[in-house]
Design a protein around this motif. Structure first.
Motif, PDB file in Angstrom:
ATOM      1  N   GLY A  71      -0.359 -12.690  -7.405  1.00  0.00           N
ATOM      2  CA  GLY A  71       0.462 -13.636  -6.656  1.00  0.00           C
ATOM      3  C   GLY A  71      -0.154 -15.031  -6.588  1.00  0.00           C
ATOM      4  O   GLY A  71       0.554 -16.032  -6.705  1.00  0.00           O
ATOM      5  N   THR A  72      -1.450 -15.086  -6.404  1.00  0.00           N
ATOM      6  CA  THR A  72      -2.112 -16.385  -6.275  1.00  0.00           C
ATOM      7  C   THR A  72      -1.928 -17.207  -7.548  1.00  0.00           C
ATOM      8  O   THR A  72      -1.555 -18.386  -7.498  1.00  0.00           O
ATOM      9  CB  THR A  72      -3.614 -16.173  -5.963  1.00  0.00           C
ATOM     10  OG1 THR A  72      -3.708 -15.456  -4.732  1.00  0.00           O
ATOM     11  CG2 THR A  72      -4.361 -17.488  -5.858  1.00  0.00           C
ATOM     12  N   GLU A  73      -2.176 -16.579  -8.686  1.00  0.00           N
ATOM     13  CA  GLU A  73      -2.020 -17.311  -9.950  1.00  0.00           C
ATOM     14  C   GLU A  73      -0.555 -17.698 -10.181  1.00  0.00           C
ATOM     15  O   GLU A  73      -0.255 -18.807 -10.627  1.00  0.00           O
ATOM     16  CB  GLU A  73      -2.533 -16.476 -11.133  1.00  0.00           C
ATOM     17  CG  GLU A  73      -2.461 -17.269 -12.443  1.00  0.00           C
ATOM     18  CD  GLU A  73      -2.808 -16.449 -13.679  1.00  0.00           C
ATOM     19  OE1 GLU A  73      -3.713 -15.593 -13.613  1.00  0.00           O
ATOM     20  OE2 GLU A  73      -2.142 -16.669 -14.708  1.00  0.00           O
ATOM     21  N   THR A 176      10.173 -19.328  -5.224  1.00  0.00           N
ATOM     22  CA  THR A 176       9.987 -18.443  -4.069  1.00  0.00           C
ATOM     23  C   THR A 176       8.833 -17.477  -4.314  1.00  0.00           C
ATOM     24  O   THR A 176       8.708 -16.889  -5.392  1.00  0.00           O
ATOM     25  CB  THR A 176      11.294 -17.694  -3.695  1.00  0.00           C
ATOM     26  OG1 THR A 176      11.059 -17.011  -2.463  1.00  0.00           O
ATOM     27  CG2 THR A 176      11.751 -16.682  -4.733  1.00  0.00           C
ATOM     28  N   ASP A 177       7.987 -17.364  -3.303  1.00  0.00           N
ATOM     29  CA  ASP A 177       6.885 -16.414  -3.330  1.00  0.00           C
ATOM     30  C   ASP A 177       7.449 -15.092  -2.799  1.00  0.00           C
ATOM     31  O   ASP A 177       7.679 -14.936  -1.601  1.00  0.00           O
ATOM     32  CB  ASP A 177       5.763 -16.959  -2.428  1.00  0.00           C
ATOM     33  CG  ASP A 177       4.620 -15.965  -2.228  1.00  0.00           C
ATOM     34  OD1 ASP A 177       4.759 -14.806  -2.647  1.00  0.00           O
ATOM     35  OD2 ASP A 177       3.599 -16.366  -1.640  1.00  0.00           O
ATOM     36  N   ALA A 178       7.699 -14.170  -3.732  1.00  0.00           N
ATOM     37  CA  ALA A 178       8.320 -12.890  -3.345  1.00  0.00           C
ATOM     38  C   ALA A 178       7.297 -11.756  -3.364  1.00  0.00           C
ATOM     39  O   ALA A 178       7.657 -10.582  -3.538  1.00  0.00           O
ATOM     40  CB  ALA A 178       9.491 -12.586  -4.269  1.00  0.00           C
ATOM     41  N   VAL A 179       6.030 -12.123  -3.171  1.00  0.00           N
ATOM     42  CA  VAL A 179       4.960 -11.131  -3.260  1.00  0.00           C
ATOM     43  C   VAL A 179       5.161  -9.972  -2.283  1.00  0.00           C
ATOM     44  O   VAL A 179       4.868  -8.831  -2.598  1.00  0.00           O
ATOM     45  CB  VAL A 179       3.589 -11.840  -3.050  1.00  0.00           C
ATOM     46  CG1 VAL A 179       2.486 -10.840  -2.727  1.00  0.00           C
ATOM     47  CG2 VAL A 179       3.221 -12.642  -4.292  1.00  0.00           C
ATOM     48  N   GLN A 180       5.703 -10.263  -1.097  1.00  0.00           N
ATOM     49  CA  GLN A 180       5.859  -9.182  -0.117  1.00  0.00           C
ATOM     50  C   GLN A 180       7.168  -8.404  -0.264  1.00  0.00           C
ATOM     51  O   GLN A 180       7.329  -7.368   0.378  1.00  0.00           O
ATOM     52  CB  GLN A 180       5.756  -9.738   1.317  1.00  0.00           C
ATOM     53  CG  GLN A 180       4.355 -10.174   1.699  1.00  0.00           C
ATOM     54  CD  GLN A 180       3.342  -9.017   1.751  1.00  0.00           C
ATOM     55  OE1 GLN A 180       3.709  -7.854   1.898  1.00  0.00           O
ATOM     56  NE2 GLN A 180       2.070  -9.332   1.618  1.00  0.00           N
ATOM     57  N   THR A 181       8.095  -8.894  -1.061  1.00  0.00           N
ATOM     58  CA  THR A 181       9.401  -8.222  -1.117  1.00  0.00           C
ATOM     59  C   THR A 181       9.650  -7.452  -2.415  1.00  0.00           C
ATOM     60  O   THR A 181      10.410  -6.477  -2.409  1.00  0.00           O
ATOM     61  CB  THR A 181      10.547  -9.234  -0.925  1.00  0.00           C
ATOM     62  OG1 THR A 181      10.349 -10.314  -1.835  1.00  0.00           O
ATOM     63  CG2 THR A 181      10.593  -9.743   0.495  1.00  0.00           C
ATOM     64  N   ALA A 199       5.228 -12.623  -8.055  1.00  0.00           N
ATOM     65  CA  ALA A 199       5.084 -11.229  -7.622  1.00  0.00           C
ATOM     66  C   ALA A 199       3.670 -10.738  -7.920  1.00  0.00           C
ATOM     67  O   ALA A 199       2.967 -11.299  -8.767  1.00  0.00           O
ATOM     68  CB  ALA A 199       6.095 -10.352  -8.359  1.00  0.00           C
ATOM     69  N   SER A 200       3.289  -9.671  -7.221  1.00  0.00           N
ATOM     70  CA  SER A 200       1.931  -9.142  -7.356  1.00  0.00           C
ATOM     71  C   SER A 200       1.940  -7.618  -7.309  1.00  0.00           C
ATOM     72  O   SER A 200       2.493  -7.026  -6.371  1.00  0.00           O
ATOM     73  CB  SER A 200       1.089  -9.705  -6.206  1.00  0.00           C
ATOM     74  OG  SER A 200      -0.177  -9.111  -6.202  1.00  0.00           O
ATOM     75  N   GLY A 201       1.326  -6.970  -8.309  1.00  0.00           N
ATOM     76  CA  GLY A 201       1.393  -5.512  -8.461  1.00  0.00           C
ATOM     77  C   GLY A 201       0.870  -4.702  -7.286  1.00  0.00           C
ATOM     78  O   GLY A 201       1.451  -3.681  -6.928  1.00  0.00           O
ATOM     79  N   HIS A 202      -0.220  -5.161  -6.670  1.00  0.00           N
ATOM     80  CA  HIS A 202      -0.849  -4.278  -5.664  1.00  0.00           C
ATOM     81  C   HIS A 202      -0.110  -4.251  -4.337  1.00  0.00           C
ATOM     82  O   HIS A 202      -0.460  -3.492  -3.440  1.00  0.00           O
ATOM     83  CB  HIS A 202      -2.329  -4.643  -5.466  1.00  0.00           C
ATOM     84  CG  HIS A 202      -2.608  -5.967  -4.821  1.00  0.00           C
ATOM     85  ND1 HIS A 202      -3.381  -6.073  -3.689  1.00  0.00           N
ATOM     86  CD2 HIS A 202      -2.247  -7.222  -5.148  1.00  0.00           C
ATOM     87  CE1 HIS A 202      -3.496  -7.356  -3.362  1.00  0.00           C
ATOM     88  NE2 HIS A 202      -2.806  -8.068  -4.225  1.00  0.00           N
ATOM     89  N   LYS A 203       0.946  -5.065  -4.208  1.00  0.00           N
ATOM     90  CA  LYS A 203       1.727  -5.030  -2.963  1.00  0.00           C
ATOM     91  C   LYS A 203       2.816  -3.962  -3.012  1.00  0.00           C
ATOM     92  O   LYS A 203       3.467  -3.696  -2.021  1.00  0.00           O
ATOM     93  CB  LYS A 203       2.367  -6.394  -2.690  1.00  0.00           C
ATOM     94  CG  LYS A 203       1.404  -7.564  -2.724  1.00  0.00           C
ATOM     95  CD  LYS A 203       0.402  -7.552  -1.586  1.00  0.00           C
ATOM     96  CE  LYS A 203      -0.446  -8.818  -1.637  1.00  0.00           C
ATOM     97  NZ  LYS A 203      -1.351  -8.933  -0.512  1.00  0.00           N
ATOM     98  N   PHE A 204       3.033  -3.405  -4.208  1.00  0.00           N
ATOM     99  CA  PHE A 204       4.055  -2.338  -4.296  1.00  0.00           C
ATOM    100  C   PHE A 204       3.499  -1.105  -5.013  1.00  0.00           C
ATOM    101  O   PHE A 204       4.135  -0.525  -5.871  1.00  0.00           O
ATOM    102  CB  PHE A 204       5.376  -2.836  -4.913  1.00  0.00           C
ATOM    103  CG  PHE A 204       5.251  -3.557  -6.238  1.00  0.00           C
ATOM    104  CD1 PHE A 204       5.281  -2.850  -7.427  1.00  0.00           C
ATOM    105  CD2 PHE A 204       5.112  -4.929  -6.285  1.00  0.00           C
ATOM    106  CE1 PHE A 204       5.181  -3.505  -8.650  1.00  0.00           C
ATOM    107  CE2 PHE A 204       5.011  -5.606  -7.503  1.00  0.00           C
ATOM    108  CZ  PHE A 204       5.038  -4.882  -8.681  1.00  0.00           C
TER     109      PHE A 204
HETATM  110  C1  LIG Z   1       3.051 -13.757   0.483  1.00  0.00           C
HETATM  111  C2  LIG Z   1       1.849 -13.652  -0.400  1.00  0.00           C
HETATM  112  N1  LIG Z   1       1.712 -14.494  -1.418  1.00  0.00           N
HETATM  113  C3  LIG Z   1       0.666 -14.431  -2.260  1.00  0.00           C
HETATM  114  C4  LIG Z   1      -0.331 -13.496  -2.094  1.00  0.00           C
HETATM  115  C5  LIG Z   1      -1.480 -13.447  -3.047  1.00  0.00           C
HETATM  116  O1  LIG Z   1      -1.327 -12.372  -3.941  1.00  0.00           O
HETATM  117  P1  LIG Z   1      -2.565 -11.816  -4.793  1.00  0.00           P
HETATM  118  O2  LIG Z   1      -3.398 -11.017  -3.860  1.00  0.00           O
HETATM  119  O3  LIG Z   1      -1.958 -10.974  -5.854  1.00  0.00           O
HETATM  120  O4  LIG Z   1      -3.264 -12.995  -5.353  1.00  0.00           O
HETATM  121  C6  LIG Z   1      -0.249 -12.616  -1.013  1.00  0.00           C
HETATM  122  C7  LIG Z   1      -1.330 -11.635  -0.741  1.00  0.00           C
HETATM  123  O5  LIG Z   1      -1.639 -11.342   0.392  1.00  0.00           O
HETATM  124  C8  LIG Z   1       0.876 -12.679  -0.156  1.00  0.00           C
HETATM  125  O6  LIG Z   1       1.029 -11.835   0.875  1.00  0.00           O
END
Ligand SMILES: Cc1ncc(COP(=O)(O)O)c(C=O)c1O
Length: 378
Positions: A71-73, A176-181, A199-204
């Motif tokens: 998600g950060t990247e 949109t940062d949809a990392v949590q959804t 999006a980020s794999g470890h959140k799902f």
């Molecule tokens: C809303 C949101 N955006 C971004 C991130 C960052 O994701 P990642 O841990 O994959 O870098 C997080 C992680 O907590 C998050 O909750």
């Protein structure tokens, strides 16, 4: 003592099927995906199969999915590319975005002179769409709107379809940062106007260190990591093959089990809310919206009044084997004030906020045990 994991929004446990799919890759896929021989082609095929299944999940096309390290990247890339490649000069956002957005914006403001404007949020973290329209109308050229789908600390959901329509009618970009959804709510990218989605794999329930950025096909991006021709020339470097395959497997599981998962977690969260109201002192406040239609059902944030005991709350939970969090993942367990709680309370709320975040693997028994520990600690 059995441990209880209520920090799924920080990182959700990997599914067995995900571990299996990744083990298979690690054991059997020796080649480099860029290799032209049999071994390389096998790896390439696994990447493209994963991309296809992820794209289908969102009703997107395969050319719109770019794998990243998380998600950060993805957030950094969307924001930096908007400035570098689309000439964005002004970014409208909210004060409750994740630090990977807020700190990138702060960098773009100080180092690149980008104008950053914040929408107000109410006591539940909601924005006002009329304010968004007013801000856009005040100066609408070369503007990007960056608003998260759901907040990671309190779970408030933003109406991304409506925000997208506003951006579309003003012909501006929308990230949109949809990392949590992702994996928790259905997202149809074909029916919405979204330029970039993170999006980020470890959140799902996928692996850590892998994610993706959706880039709408109208927005071609230039290389953001120079190197080889991976990811259609835009992100050089040998792909995280096991991570990509594991993430696709996790998303597929979430898609196939979405309703079942949701039903279970909604009931669990409702039970937690009832217990807070009936078994804990009335000074304990629920900071998240209670209705799972307005709020991400995986997140429940509570505030306990500031006392010597409340300062030790996370530690006491930890000693009892219960993992919860004081804020976002970066500050899980850290005794640091939350910018999200600060924003929704105008920095007036004296108390300690604790985020409990759930997955379908949690049980009501775990909730009951946690309530007992909260009762004793308070
Ligand atoms: C809303 C949101 N955006 C971004 C991130 C960052 O994701 P990642 O841990 O994959 O870098 C997080 C992680 O907590 C998050 O909750």
């Amino acid at each position: 003592m059995k441990s209880i994991y209520f920090d799924n929004a920080a990182s959700a446990p990997m599914l067995e099927s995900v571990v299996q799919s990744m083990s298979q890759v690690l054991m059997e896929m020796t080649g480099n995906p860029s290799g032209t021989h049999k071994h390389g082609r096998k790896c390439r095929a696994a990447i493209e199969k994963s991309r296809k299944s992820i794209a289908e999940n969102f009703n997107a096309s395969i050319g719109e999915i770019f794998f990243t390290s998380g998600g950060t990247e993805s957030n950094n890339t969307a924001l930096n590319c908007s400035v570098d490649q689309y000439g964005v000069q002004r970014i409208i956002t909210t004060p409750i975005e994740h630090p990977s957005v807020l700190n990138t914006l702060s960098f773009l403001k100080t180092k690149r002179g980008i104008q950053v404007e914040f929408l107000a949020v109410d006591n539940m973290g909601r924005i006002d769409l009329a304010e968004l329209e007013n801000k856009i109308n005040a100066q609408n050229d070369r503007t990007l709107v960056s608003i998260m789908h759901a907040n990671n600390e309190i779970g408030v959901i933003n109406p991304i379809a409506e925000i997208g329509e506003i951006c579309k009618s003003n012909n501006i970009l929308f990230h949109t940062d949809a990392v949590q959804t992702v994996g928790h709510l259905p997202i149809d990218l074909n029916s919405m106007y979204i330029s970039f989605l993170s999006a980020s794999g470890h959140k799902f329930h996928g692996p850590k260190g892998i994610g993706f950025l959706y880039v709408n096909s109208n927005n071609i991006i230039q290389p953001f990591i120079n190197g080889g021709s991976q990811e259609r020339n835009v992100r050089g470097g040998t792909e995280n093959l096991a991570g990509i395959v594991g993430m696709a497997e996790a998303l597929e599981y979430c898609k196939n089990n979405l309703d079942k998962k949701r039903q279970h977690v909604v009931a669990l969260r409702q039970y937690f809310i009832e217990k807070i109201k009936t078994a804990l002192p009335p000074t304990v406040k629920i900071m998240s919206m209670e209705d799972p239609e307005d709020c991400l059902y995986t997140i429940l944030n509570i505030m306990v009044p500031q006392t010597a005991k409340s300062d030790l709350l996370l530690m006491n939970l930890d000693i009892a084997g219960i993992s919860a969090s004081g804020g976002s993942a970066c500050s899980s367990g850290a005794e640091k004030g939350s910018h999200v709680i600060g924003a929704i309370t105008n920095n007036k709320q004296a108390g300690k906020s604790v985020r409990f975040s759930f997955s379908f693997l949690n049980t009501t028994e775990e909730v009951s045990q946690t309530i007992e520990v909260l009762k004793k600690s308070l």
